[in-house]
Design a protein around this motif. Structure first.
Motif, PDB file in Angstrom:
ATOM      1  N   VAL A 145       0.842  -1.188   0.000  1.00 30.61           N
ATOM      2  CA  VAL A 145       0.000   0.000   0.000  1.00 30.61           C
ATOM      3  C   VAL A 145       0.880   1.242   0.000  1.00 30.61           C
ATOM      4  CG1 VAL A 145      -0.175   0.020   2.543  1.00 30.61           C
ATOM      5  CG2 VAL A 145      -1.950   1.134   1.177  1.00 30.61           C
ATOM      6  N   ASP A 146       0.383   2.307  -0.636  1.00 32.15           N
ATOM      7  CA  ASP A 146       1.106   3.574  -0.671  1.00 32.15           C
ATOM      8  C   ASP A 146       0.897   4.328   0.633  1.00 32.15           C
ATOM      9  OD1 ASP A 146       2.255   3.330  -3.215  1.00 32.15           O
ATOM     10  OD2 ASP A 146       0.378   3.939  -4.165  1.00 32.15           O
ATOM     11  N   ALA A 147       1.452   3.785   1.689  1.00 30.12           N
ATOM     12  CA  ALA A 147       1.396   4.399   3.013  1.00 30.12           C
ATOM     13  C   ALA A 147       2.598   3.894   3.797  1.00 30.12           C
ATOM     14  CB  ALA A 147       0.104   4.025   3.736  1.00 30.12           C
ATOM     15  N   THR A 148       3.052   4.684   4.733  1.00 27.96           N
ATOM     16  CA  THR A 148       4.200   4.269   5.530  1.00 27.96           C
ATOM     17  C   THR A 148       3.783   3.199   6.543  1.00 27.96           C
ATOM     18  OG1 THR A 148       3.814   5.890   7.288  1.00 27.96           O
ATOM     19  CG2 THR A 148       5.111   6.616   5.367  1.00 27.96           C
ATOM     20  N   PRO A 149       4.738   2.413   7.054  1.00 30.00           N
ATOM     21  CA  PRO A 149       4.386   1.465   8.116  1.00 30.00           C
ATOM     22  C   PRO A 149       3.707   2.133   9.304  1.00 30.00           C
ATOM     23  CG  PRO A 149       6.555   0.949   7.251  1.00 30.00           C
ATOM     24  CD  PRO A 149       6.135   2.246   6.610  1.00 30.00           C
ATOM     25  N   GLU A 150       4.125   3.343   9.628  1.00 29.09           N
ATOM     26  CA  GLU A 150       3.513   4.052  10.749  1.00 29.09           C
ATOM     27  C   GLU A 150       2.048   4.379  10.471  1.00 29.09           C
ATOM     28  OE1 GLU A 150       7.840   4.364  11.020  1.00 29.09           O
ATOM     29  OE2 GLU A 150       6.427   4.803   9.386  1.00 29.09           O
ATOM     30  N   GLN A 151       1.732   4.731   9.225  1.00 28.50           N
ATOM     31  CA  GLN A 151       0.335   4.999   8.874  1.00 28.50           C
ATOM     32  C   GLN A 151      -0.507   3.736   8.959  1.00 28.50           C
ATOM     33  OE1 GLN A 151       1.605   7.085   5.102  1.00 28.50           O
ATOM     34  NE2 GLN A 151      -0.223   8.306   5.533  1.00 28.50           N
ATOM     35  N   VAL A 152       0.034   2.631   8.465  1.00 29.56           N
ATOM     36  CA  VAL A 152      -0.698   1.357   8.559  1.00 29.56           C
ATOM     37  C   VAL A 152      -0.912   0.987  10.020  1.00 29.56           C
ATOM     38  CG1 VAL A 152      -0.665  -1.090   7.997  1.00 29.56           C
ATOM     39  CG2 VAL A 152       0.215   0.566   6.343  1.00 29.56           C
ATOM     40  N   TRP A 153       0.101   1.120  10.827  1.00 29.12           N
ATOM     41  CA  TRP A 153      -0.004   0.801  12.250  1.00 29.12           C
ATOM     42  C   TRP A 153      -1.101   1.641  12.908  1.00 29.12           C
ATOM     43  CZ3 TRP A 153       2.236  -2.881  15.251  1.00 29.12           C
ATOM     44  CH2 TRP A 153       2.120  -2.742  16.649  1.00 29.12           C
ATOM     45  N   GLY A 154      -1.120   2.913  12.606  1.00 32.49           N
ATOM     46  CA  GLY A 154      -2.152   3.773  13.174  1.00 32.49           C
ATOM     47  C   GLY A 154      -3.542   3.352  12.753  1.00 32.49           C
ATOM     48  N   ALA A 155      -3.691   2.939  11.495  1.00 29.36           N
ATOM     49  CA  ALA A 155      -5.012   2.540  11.004  1.00 29.36           C
ATOM     50  C   ALA A 155      -5.519   1.276  11.681  1.00 29.36           C
ATOM     51  CB  ALA A 155      -4.960   2.341   9.489  1.00 29.36           C
ATOM     52  N   ILE A 156      -4.636   0.308  11.939  1.00 29.88           N
ATOM     53  CA  ILE A 156      -5.087  -0.974  12.499  1.00 29.88           C
ATOM     54  C   ILE A 156      -5.213  -0.947  14.019  1.00 29.88           C
ATOM     55  CG2 ILE A 156      -4.164  -2.256  10.542  1.00 29.88           C
ATOM     56  CD1 ILE A 156      -1.845  -3.141  12.332  1.00 29.88           C
ATOM     57  N   THR A 157      -4.604   0.053  14.650  1.00 26.89           N
ATOM     58  CA  THR A 157      -4.687   0.097  16.112  1.00 26.89           C
ATOM     59  C   THR A 157      -5.578   1.219  16.633  1.00 26.89           C
ATOM     60  OG1 THR A 157      -2.680   1.468  16.242  1.00 26.89           O
ATOM     61  CG2 THR A 157      -2.400  -0.927  16.398  1.00 26.89           C
ATOM     62  N   ALA A 158      -5.649   2.336  15.914  1.00 26.90           N
ATOM     63  CA  ALA A 158      -6.399   3.488  16.417  1.00 26.90           C
ATOM     64  C   ALA A 158      -7.428   4.029  15.436  1.00 26.90           C
ATOM     65  CB  ALA A 158      -5.420   4.617  16.797  1.00 26.90           C
TER      66      ALA A 158
END
Length: 262
Positions: free
Chosen positions: A29-42
């Motif tokens: 996905v065109d998103a950083t790991p930090e963005q993915v992490w934020g989406a799945i946790t918060a």
């Protein structure tokens, strides 16, 4: 598969033949790991449904009575529950996310594994869960690409019992003003509540699900009539001042109206 649908399926079966399952998916996905992490946790309300944030540690409390069994931001998160809350006939549920950077951290690779134990009616539950997984993970990518970290209100609901009938899902597409052959990527003017015209892109479409993306919303239609349940809808509304109750009243009224015609 929605929590409500899984509960309904489970209540109709016994514990005679419990069987393990695993649904694994990988994507970039065109998103950083930090963005993915934020989406799945918060940020789960932007693509799935709102959930309480997990306690940020191994052994912490996760959503729906689960326990956090892996916590390594932004690379690895797992939660696991032995007795699934509200779904008495699913005896184990585990969600596992592995996230790796790509393109020097500008993009991310994600591996998602949903595993656990289903009971009788295993084939039906497994089919529904796998197909729902593909739709939810697509919506995650849409959220990350177009709406990441924007405030969101969420609503989800089912149609009336009449929407259990065969071809109900197709009827919803037609009521939105889509032709049966309107393809993914098409720009459309969909017909919404009270005749409202929605400038939208068809971001997902197959025989089971339909996704519309507008400037301020992700509108999801779930063809659960394929499994003998009512058609469902979810609305992720990112518009300033959006109200979940107003969205539900408008869209549920619209969906009910689709199936109240003679």
């Amino acid at each position: 598969m929605s929590k409500e649908m899984s509960k309904e399926i489970s209540e109709e079966v016994s514990k005679e033949s419990p069987k393990e399952f695993e649904i694994a998916r990988e994507f970039e996905v065109d998103a950083t790991p930090e963005q993915v992490w934020g989406a799945i946790t918060a940020g789960t309300g932007g693509w799935l449904w709102p959930m309480e944030e997990p306690e940020p540690r191994e052994g912490g409390k996760g959503p729906f009575g689960s326990t956090v069994t892996a916590w390594d931001p932004p690379h690895h998160y797992t939660n696991r529950v032995e007795d699934v809350e509200g779904i008495s006939e699913q005896t184990l549920n585990q969600l596992d996310y592995t996230i790796e950077p790509r393109d020097e951290g500008r993009r991310a690779w994600v591996r998602y594994v949903h595993s656990g134990i289903f009971v009788d009616d295993w084939d039906n539950q497994y089919d529904a869960a796998g197909r729902h997984t593909d739709f939810y993970l697509h919506t995650l990518r849409q959220y990350l690409t177009y709406f990441d970290r924007r405030p969101v209100v969420f609503t989800t609901f089912d149609g009336p019992d009449a929407s259990k009938a065969s071809d109900s899902f197709a009827a919803v597409g037609r009521a939105l003003g889509l032709a049966d052959d309107t393809a993914v990527g098409a720009r459309v003017q969909a017909r919404g509540p009270e005749g409202q015209v929605l400038d939208a892109v068809v971001d997902f479409r197959n025989p089971y699900f339909l996704g519309l993306r507008t400037e301020d919303a992700l509108i999801r239609v779930f063809g659960r009539d394929h499994w003998g349940y009512p058609v469902g809808m979810s609305v992720h509304d990112f518009a300033p001042g959006a109200d979940a109750k107003e969205d539900e009243a408008a869209w549920k009224g619209w969906l009910d109206g689709v199936f109240s015609q003679p």
